[in-house]
Design a protein around this motif. Structure first.
Motif, short mmCIF file in Angstrom:
data_model
loop_
_atom_site.label_atom_id
_atom_site.label_comp_id
_atom_site.label_asym_id
_atom_site.label_seq_id
_atom_site.Cartn_x
_atom_site.Cartn_y
_atom_site.Cartn_z
N HIS A 141 -16.77 29.99 34.32
CA HIS A 141 -16.01 28.75 34.51
C HIS A 141 -15.07 28.49 33.34
CE1 HIS A 141 -19.47 27.60 32.06
NE2 HIS A 141 -18.69 26.67 31.56
N VAL A 144 -11.73 29.77 34.12
CA VAL A 144 -11.02 28.99 35.14
C VAL A 144 -10.41 27.75 34.52
CG1 VAL A 144 -11.31 27.72 37.31
CG2 VAL A 144 -12.54 29.87 36.95
N TYR A 179 -20.03 24.88 38.20
CA TYR A 179 -19.43 25.32 39.46
C TYR A 179 -18.73 24.14 40.14
CZ TYR A 179 -19.16 27.02 44.29
OH TYR A 179 -18.71 27.38 45.54
N ILE A 183 -15.02 25.27 39.14
CA ILE A 183 -14.69 26.35 40.07
C ILE A 183 -14.31 25.84 41.45
CG2 ILE A 183 -15.65 28.39 41.23
CD1 ILE A 183 -17.12 29.02 38.65
N PHE A 189 -9.57 31.08 43.16
CA PHE A 189 -10.77 31.73 42.65
C PHE A 189 -11.80 31.86 43.77
CE2 PHE A 189 -14.75 32.14 40.45
CZ PHE A 189 -14.46 32.86 39.30
#
Length: 324
Positions: A141, A144, A179, A183, A189
């Motif tokens: 993460h 990201v 998450y 994410i 992604f």
């Protein structure tokens, strides 16, 4: 000076080739498909391993392991490496190498032949030249999150050419909270990854994990647990039961098996401190008494239960627990 800045001088005439000739994978990576494993690192995780492998066999998809801290997400990936070493994986994955790269290694900069390069960008460029690579990145993460990488790079798309060809696969790992926080917001992604939920093992499963893991600590330390398997399993089950969900300090955050493995490792440390050749009951007792992972009132009750449950062994070894 920036602690994450590394200076590399390359003996090359072609500066355009520097990014390729300086290998992030070789410098910072750990090849899990060529690692020497003492024991199976992913005991009781066959379901998650097989699910991850099935995703890696799916065209244009990679795997994302999601679960709480300390439940063995990295161990699952090492379990795949273990199978690769032993040749017990599908033929389609046998040409691949599984390489782990720590996130902390990717967030710095490197001076290559006088040019400052971001390591993440160097990795992107290197992967464009590679085939048959499965890249494992824990805490994915952070890549990201653009505020963490501090660069304008779309990590979700960086592997797209390799993913499309099937040359590059990836396994990422993150917690449930991260998450949801990072994410889920990155649709690009998510399109390329399929989620594998990693749940906390049961008491029985965690006990078996300890039974399967302690030989690794024996080899690393050179000291043994010279009890019968019955006694070992009894001690390990006690450790697991004393660290169950309702006794753990909330702020610790770790779950099975990590929280139990920590106490097991501490017992080995106690034996090493005494220059002992064996890990004995007194070392387990001392590790239990000194753990900060469970609440103090729970610890008092567990210490009393330990003395009762192992009374025969305490007597046999002539232990005065009040002096330990």
């Amino acid at each position: 000076m920036n602690e994450n800045l590394e200076i590399i001088e390359l003996d090359t005439k072609k500066k355009d080739d520097n990014k390729i000739k300086y290998s992030i994978l070789d410098t910072y990576g750990e090849n899990l498909s060529k690692k020497e494993y003492i024991t199976n690192p992913a005991i009781g995780r066959d379901k998650e391993i097989e699910q991850t492998i099935e995703i890696l066999l799916t065209p244009e998809k990679s795997a994302l392991l999601v679960g709480k801290a300390g439940i063995g997400k990295t161990a699952i990936v090492e379990g795949i490496g273990y199978r690769m070493v032993n040749g017990t994986i599908p033929n389609a994955l046998k040409p691949y190498e599984l390489i782990k790269v720590n996130i902390s290694s990717l967030l710095g900069e490197t001076v290559v032949d006088g040019h400052t390069e971001n390591r993440l960008q160097l990795l992107v460029d290197e992967l464009k030249t590679k085939k048959n690579i499965i890249l494992f990145i824990d805490e994915v993460h952070l890549l990201v999150n653009r505020n963490t990488t501090n660069m304008n790079i779309d990590f979700a798309n960086m592997l797209k050419p390799g993913l499309d060809r099937g040359d590059i696969k990836m396994i990422g790992a993150t917690t449930d909270e991260e998450y949801e926080a990072y994410i889920l917001r990155d649709r690009a992604f998510l399109r390329r990854f399929l989620r594998v939920d990693v749940l906390e093992p049961t008491v029985e499963e965690c006990t078996q994990i300890l039974m399967g893991t302690y030989p690794k600590y024996e080899k690393r330390t050179g000291i043994k647990i010279n009890y019968t398997d019955f006694i070992k399993e009894k001690i390990f089950r006690f450790i697991v039961e004393m660290t169950d969900e309702y006794k753990r300090v909330y702020e610790i955050g770790n779950r099975y098996p990590d929280i139990a493995l920590t106490i097991l490792m501490s017992a080995f440390s106690m034996a090493l401190f005494e220059n002992a050749t064996e890990v004995k009951l007194k070392h387990f007792y001392r590790a239990i008494c000194r753990t900060k992972a469970i609440y103090e009132d729970s610890k008092v009750k567990e210490i009393a239960r330990f003395k009762e449950e192992f009374a025969d062994l305490i007597k046999e070894e002539n232990l005065d627990l009040n002096q330990i």
